[in-house]
Design a protein around this motif. Structure first.
Motif: not given
Ligand SMILES: Cc1ncc(COP(=O)(O)O)c(C=O)c1O
Length: 411
Positions: A159-181
């Motif tokens: 890929t040249r520059g930023q990949p188009e796909a993958g923004a939703e990887l940031a939702r991994d933070l929601q997983r940690l929020i659900d886990l730890h509060g």
């Protein structure tokens, strides 16, 4: 051995001129031994070699802090100095804890880093860092630390520059929020572009989504811009380039153009306000180093900012970036190359590791480049290129040409 340097070249102990393809270690962004910086530091050494920044101060530290805030995104109004990126990272993590405590949320003590992140070698930085080998020898490190998934997706190779796909990887933070509060989480720290693990460029929208989630849950977002700051991406900060404003920005390396060790945390007004509200007279923050805001570093920092402005270095970097992109992606056709990544004046060429011998091909390329008079940076089997912002088109061609020749010679 490298024995002297000027502009974009070193001279080695054999007297050969070596093109610096790594801006030192991602820090000499304005070129080596810049006369303005040399003069400013020399003059400072004659005038005031040292002054404590505890109880007392000296003009250079304040002038530099003011000028630095002037080139940061608008939300920022305070600078806390350290002497390296590692110290600045640890300072930012401690500030995050102190911020929540000052606001009556002292239960927020968890720190979140990211896999494949590098944040220096302090206890805090190693703990939030996500490189297994850097952590392995040091036991359990800080408690209460967790990590987001990294953003590298091999299917987006070349890929040249930023990949188009993958923004939703940031939702991994929601997983940690659900886990730890969320009420236990103080801060998330990421490099906007992971530098040390091979220029991992964030997918389009990833940093924006991370900002949205942190904001929604009252979690501070720390951008470690030790590499991405100071023009590397074609703007003063990655925050400016990606249009995402974190709460704290960590700087080092390019801050003094690599001449005098220094790190800094740039603090947003709302964090600054919380930290300074209701503080008893006396010491405002129980944190600091003997050499915080050192006169020589402050002089180097002021001169570096002047060079950036007078020589339009961010604009030069932005203009040169597409040339580097074109040149480096030509390497996609070369043997063993399994990915080429780039953004701004940062690029990586990732090689297929040799069977049972990871890192050997990478190191072989480094050696073969050096034999040709070109210095590159290698991490495992990934060759990282970080030209100074003062490169010419011919320098870019020479750098990429040396990598091409080196790669063609390996087995
Ligand atoms: C993103 C990042 N953070 C922190 C550091 C640590 O900086 P220092 O080596 O000055 O302690 C580095 C160094 O490479 C870095 O790349």
């Amino acid at each position: 051995m490298l024995v002297s340097a000027s502009g974009v070249h070193y001279r080695d102990s054999a007297g050969r001129s070596i093109l610096d393809g790594a801006s030192g270690l991602w820090c000499v962004n304005a070129g080596h031994s810049h006369p303005l910086i040399v003069e400013a530091v020399t003059e400072q050494l004659r005038t005031l070699d040292y002054a404590p920044c505890f109880e007392f101060g000296h003009p250079g530290a304040f002038e530099f802090a003011a000028d630095l805030v002037g080139v940061m995104p608008r939300a920022f109004d305070r600078v806390i100095f350290a002497n390296s990126g590692s110290e600045a990272v640890d300072t930012a993590l401690k500030l995050s804890l102190a911020y929540h405590r000052a606001r009556g949320e002292g239960g927020r003590t968890r720190l979140i880093g990211r896999e494949r992140g590098y944040h220096g070698v302090g206890f805090g930085g190693t703990s939030v860092g996500g490189i297994g080998r850097n952590r392995a020898a040091f036991g359990t490190l800080l408690p209460g630390v967790d990590h987001l998934r990294h953003t590298y997706d091999p299917s987006a190779a070349f890929t040249r520059g930023q990949p188009e796909a993958g923004a939703e990887l940031a939702r991994d933070l929601q997983r940690l929020i659900d886990l730890h509060g969320a009420e236990t989480i103080a801060a998330v720290i990421v490099e906007p572009v992971a530098g040390s693990t091979g220029v991992l460029v964030p997918p389009v929208g990833y940093l924006q989504l991370l900002r949205e989630i942190t904001e929604r849950h009252g979690i501070l977002l720390v951008f470690d811009e030790v590499i991405t700051g100071y023009g590397r991406l074609g703007g003063m900060t990655a925050s400016e380039v990606f249009g995402v404003t974190p709460d704290l920005i960590v700087l080092a390396k390019g801050l003094t153009n690599g001449t005098v060790p220094m790190g800094a945390v740039v603090v947003s007004a709302h964090v600054d306000e919380a930290l300074s509200t209701g503080v008893a007279p006396g010491v405002e923050l129980f944190h600091g180093y003997t050499c915080s805001g050192h006169p020589l570093a402050a002089a180097a920092g002021l001169a570096t900012l002047r060079v950036f402005e007078e020589e339009g270095l961010c604009e030069r970097a932005a203009a040169l970036a597409h040339l580097l992109e074109e040149a480096v992606h030509e390497l996609a056709r070369e043997p063993f190359v399994r990915d080429v990544r780039n953004i701004g004046l940062a690029a990586a060429v990732e090689l297929e590791p040799g069977a049972g011998a990871p890192g050997v091909r990478g190191f072989e390329v480094l050696k073969r480049c050096f034999e040709q008079g070109v210095l590159v940076r290698v991490t495992g089997d990934t060759i990282a290129l970080a030209p100074a912002l003062v490169y010419t088109e011919a320098h870019v061609e020479e750098l990429v040409g040396a990598v091409r020749t080196a790669v063609r010679g390996i087995h």
